[in-house]
Design a protein around this motif. Sequence first.
Motif, short mmCIF file in Angstrom:
data_model
loop_
_atom_site.label_atom_id
_atom_site.label_comp_id
_atom_site.label_asym_id
_atom_site.label_seq_id
_atom_site.Cartn_x
_atom_site.Cartn_y
_atom_site.Cartn_z
N LEU A 160 0.85 -1.19 0.00
CA LEU A 160 0.00 0.00 0.00
C LEU A 160 0.89 1.24 0.00
CD1 LEU A 160 -2.38 -1.35 2.75
CD2 LEU A 160 -3.02 -1.02 0.35
N ILE A 161 0.69 2.09 -0.98
CA ILE A 161 1.52 3.27 -1.16
C ILE A 161 0.69 4.51 -0.89
CG2 ILE A 161 2.94 4.56 -2.80
CD1 ILE A 161 2.97 1.82 -4.45
N PHE A 162 1.16 5.35 0.02
CA PHE A 162 0.47 6.60 0.34
C PHE A 162 1.41 7.78 0.06
CE2 PHE A 162 -1.64 3.43 2.91
CZ PHE A 162 -2.98 3.77 2.80
N SER A 163 0.92 8.73 -0.72
CA SER A 163 1.68 9.95 -0.99
C SER A 163 0.75 11.14 -0.89
CB SER A 163 2.32 9.91 -2.38
OG SER A 163 3.26 8.87 -2.49
N MET A 204 -1.20 -1.04 -4.36
CA MET A 204 -2.22 -0.03 -4.62
C MET A 204 -1.67 1.31 -4.14
SD MET A 204 -6.19 0.34 -3.33
CE MET A 204 -5.78 0.47 -1.60
N SER A 205 -1.79 2.32 -4.98
CA SER A 205 -1.29 3.65 -4.62
C SER A 205 -2.45 4.61 -4.38
CB SER A 205 -0.38 4.20 -5.72
OG SER A 205 -1.05 4.29 -6.96
N ILE A 206 -2.37 5.36 -3.27
CA ILE A 206 -3.41 6.32 -2.89
C ILE A 206 -2.77 7.68 -2.68
CG2 ILE A 206 -5.13 6.94 -1.15
CD1 ILE A 206 -5.52 4.01 -0.56
N MET A 240 0.78 18.01 -6.62
CA MET A 240 -0.61 17.73 -6.99
C MET A 240 -0.75 17.30 -8.44
SD MET A 240 -2.85 20.62 -4.98
CE MET A 240 -3.02 20.60 -3.19
N THR A 241 0.21 17.68 -9.28
CA THR A 241 0.14 17.28 -10.69
C THR A 241 0.36 15.78 -10.86
OG1 THR A 241 2.50 17.66 -11.14
CG2 THR A 241 1.01 19.54 -11.38
N HIS A 258 -5.86 5.79 -6.80
CA HIS A 258 -7.01 6.46 -6.19
C HIS A 258 -6.57 7.80 -5.62
CE1 HIS A 258 -9.34 2.72 -6.43
NE2 HIS A 258 -8.26 2.11 -5.95
N VAL A 259 -7.48 8.76 -5.63
CA VAL A 259 -7.27 10.07 -4.99
C VAL A 259 -8.34 10.23 -3.92
CG1 VAL A 259 -7.20 12.57 -5.29
CG2 VAL A 259 -6.27 11.07 -7.07
#
Length: 210
Positions: free
Chosen positions: A26-29, A140-142, A178-179, A186-187
Amino acid sequence: MSNNVNSHPTCPQGTAPSEPVKGRLLIFSAPSGSGKSTIVQWLMTTHPELNLAFSISCTSRPPRGTERDGVEYFFLSPDEFRRQIEADAFLEYEEVYEDRFYGTLKSQVDTQTGRGENVVFDVDVKGGCNIKHFYGERAMSIFIQAPSVEELRKRLTLRATDSLEAIEERLAKASYEMTFAPKFDHVVVNDDLAKAQEETYQLVKEFLNG
């Protein structure tokens, strides 16, 4: 963390990976001030059934306070870190300034997922994109996003931890970061914390149960 990440090695014809991978990634940025860390910490403490664990990174800085090798970080000398870079051992890494490195070992991620942990990455946007590229459908990246740059300005000002000049620098960086949002799976817009937490939980639960 923006260094290149190689694609998966392919198995020779007629062979298969030696062991099935158990855990997922799980990727959070997010830009600074978006509430990412608050959401991730809530997810990990409120939902232990998800079996989430932070990836343990390497650093070339010395331990601080009660930090222990292999717990908060793996502590390497700058020369040891460079040798690991030469060996292509890192999933991603960054030299923050001269001789001050941070990075994630591929072998450590394999170790954690191999024992069934779902590994959480709390990384910058470039690092997030690189990790997603490397692991593909296993990850999964969020992207956690504040409603607007003006809302970010308000949050950073209320923190009262930075000078006005530093806040403006953070906002300029946030506008750039943000770009990257469309590059994530997912956002989640954090305009209401409880709502954003629940939305993130549902995304993670669906992914891990999929």
